[in-house]
Design a protein around this motif. Structure first.
Motif, short mmCIF file in Angstrom:
data_model
loop_
_atom_site.label_atom_id
_atom_site.label_comp_id
_atom_site.label_asym_id
_atom_site.label_seq_id
_atom_site.Cartn_x
_atom_site.Cartn_y
_atom_site.Cartn_z
N MET A 111 55.80 44.99 39.54
CA MET A 111 54.66 45.21 39.37
C MET A 111 54.51 44.58 37.77
SD MET A 111 55.11 48.09 35.32
CE MET A 111 54.16 47.71 34.24
N ALA A 112 53.08 43.62 38.42
CA ALA A 112 52.62 42.96 37.58
C ALA A 112 52.61 43.15 35.99
CB ALA A 112 51.16 42.38 38.13
N VAL A 113 52.85 41.66 35.35
CA VAL A 113 53.16 41.29 34.00
C VAL A 113 51.63 41.02 33.54
CG1 VAL A 113 54.12 40.28 31.62
CG2 VAL A 113 55.51 40.98 33.91
N ASN A 114 51.14 41.65 32.48
CA ASN A 114 49.42 40.82 32.57
C ASN A 114 50.06 39.71 31.48
OD1 ASN A 114 48.20 42.92 33.81
ND2 ASN A 114 48.09 44.42 32.31
N ASN A 115 48.89 39.00 31.06
CA ASN A 115 49.01 37.76 30.23
C ASN A 115 47.40 38.50 29.29
OD1 ASN A 115 48.01 35.81 28.65
ND2 ASN A 115 48.19 34.20 30.61
N PRO A 116 48.50 37.97 27.60
CA PRO A 116 47.42 38.73 26.33
C PRO A 116 46.46 37.44 26.51
CG PRO A 116 50.24 38.85 26.19
CD PRO A 116 49.63 38.48 27.20
N TYR A 117 46.77 36.94 26.50
CA TYR A 117 45.28 35.77 26.10
C TYR A 117 44.48 35.98 26.86
CZ TYR A 117 43.13 31.38 25.93
OH TYR A 117 42.00 30.34 25.67
N GLN A 118 44.32 36.15 28.63
CA GLN A 118 43.67 36.27 30.08
C GLN A 118 43.29 37.50 29.62
OE1 GLN A 118 43.00 33.44 32.51
NE2 GLN A 118 41.51 35.19 32.56
N THR A 119 43.69 38.79 28.99
CA THR A 119 43.56 39.86 28.64
C THR A 119 42.27 39.75 27.80
OG1 THR A 119 45.18 41.03 29.56
CG2 THR A 119 43.36 41.47 28.30
N TYR A 120 42.25 39.58 26.71
CA TYR A 120 41.83 38.57 25.70
C TYR A 120 40.21 37.53 26.19
CZ TYR A 120 39.83 36.49 21.03
OH TYR A 120 38.87 36.27 20.04
N GLN A 121 40.84 37.26 26.94
CA GLN A 121 39.03 36.29 27.46
C GLN A 121 38.52 37.29 28.22
OE1 GLN A 121 40.71 32.41 29.70
NE2 GLN A 121 39.60 32.15 28.10
N ASN A 122 39.26 38.23 29.12
CA ASN A 122 38.35 39.00 29.87
C ASN A 122 37.59 39.49 29.22
OD1 ASN A 122 38.87 37.69 31.90
ND2 ASN A 122 40.97 39.13 32.60
N ASN A 123 37.92 40.41 27.80
CA ASN A 123 37.26 41.01 27.29
C ASN A 123 36.22 40.55 26.21
OD1 ASN A 123 38.61 42.82 27.51
ND2 ASN A 123 40.62 43.09 25.86
N ALA A 124 36.31 39.18 25.67
CA ALA A 124 35.53 38.83 25.04
C ALA A 124 34.49 37.97 25.45
CB ALA A 124 36.07 36.84 24.76
N VAL A 125 34.40 37.71 26.78
CA VAL A 125 33.28 38.05 28.19
C VAL A 125 32.47 38.79 28.46
CG1 VAL A 125 32.32 36.67 30.71
CG2 VAL A 125 34.31 35.87 29.39
#
Length: 134
Positions: free
Chosen positions: A1-15
């Motif tokens: 199971m891959a661990v999501n990078n919270p910063y990357q998730t935030y960036q994706n949501n921001a875009v």
């Protein structure tokens, strides 16, 4: 199971949740970040860092050029400025010219700051019930 990078998730949501105007602002800010990294590459004599980041800045400027609405008279002037910025980025890459990067950076800062003002005015109009969207 891959661990999501919270910063990357935030960036994706921001875009994905940004308005077109906010996306444009993000592009200007990204371009400035890449120019800064390219300057560091020139100063550190790191050709790869310089080249990679100048190309990223050029890609953003090219995207801005492609998306200009050429039916608007002012767009012709903006296109000329984007073309100049692109040529200065090329000069900076070929000649390791920090001054050329700084010229491009100065124009991008002006575009970014103007765009910020457009977004702020648009938000004020929306809150005042006058509508409109950037």
């Amino acid at each position: 199971m891959a661990v999501n990078n919270p910063y990357q998730t935030y960036q994706n949501n921001a875009v994905t949740t940004a308005s077109p105007g906010e996306l444009t602002l993000m592009l200007y800010n990204g371009c400035l970040k890449f120019i800064q990294l390219a300057k560091k590459g020139i100063q550190d004599k790191n050709v790869e860092l310089k080249n990679t980041n100048i190309q990223k800045a050029q890609n953003i400027v090219s995207e801005m050029m492609v998306t200009l609405n050429m039916d608007v008279e002012m767009s012709k002037n903006i296109m000329s400025l984007y073309d100049f910025i692109n040529r200065r980025l090329i000069d900076a890459n070929v000649k390791n010219d920090v001054q050329a990067l700084e010229e491009a950076e100065g124009l991008i800062v002006e575009f970014r700051d103007t765009w910020k003002q457009v977004i702020q005015v648009n938000r004020q109009k929306q809150h005042a019930g006058q509508g409109g969207q950037v």
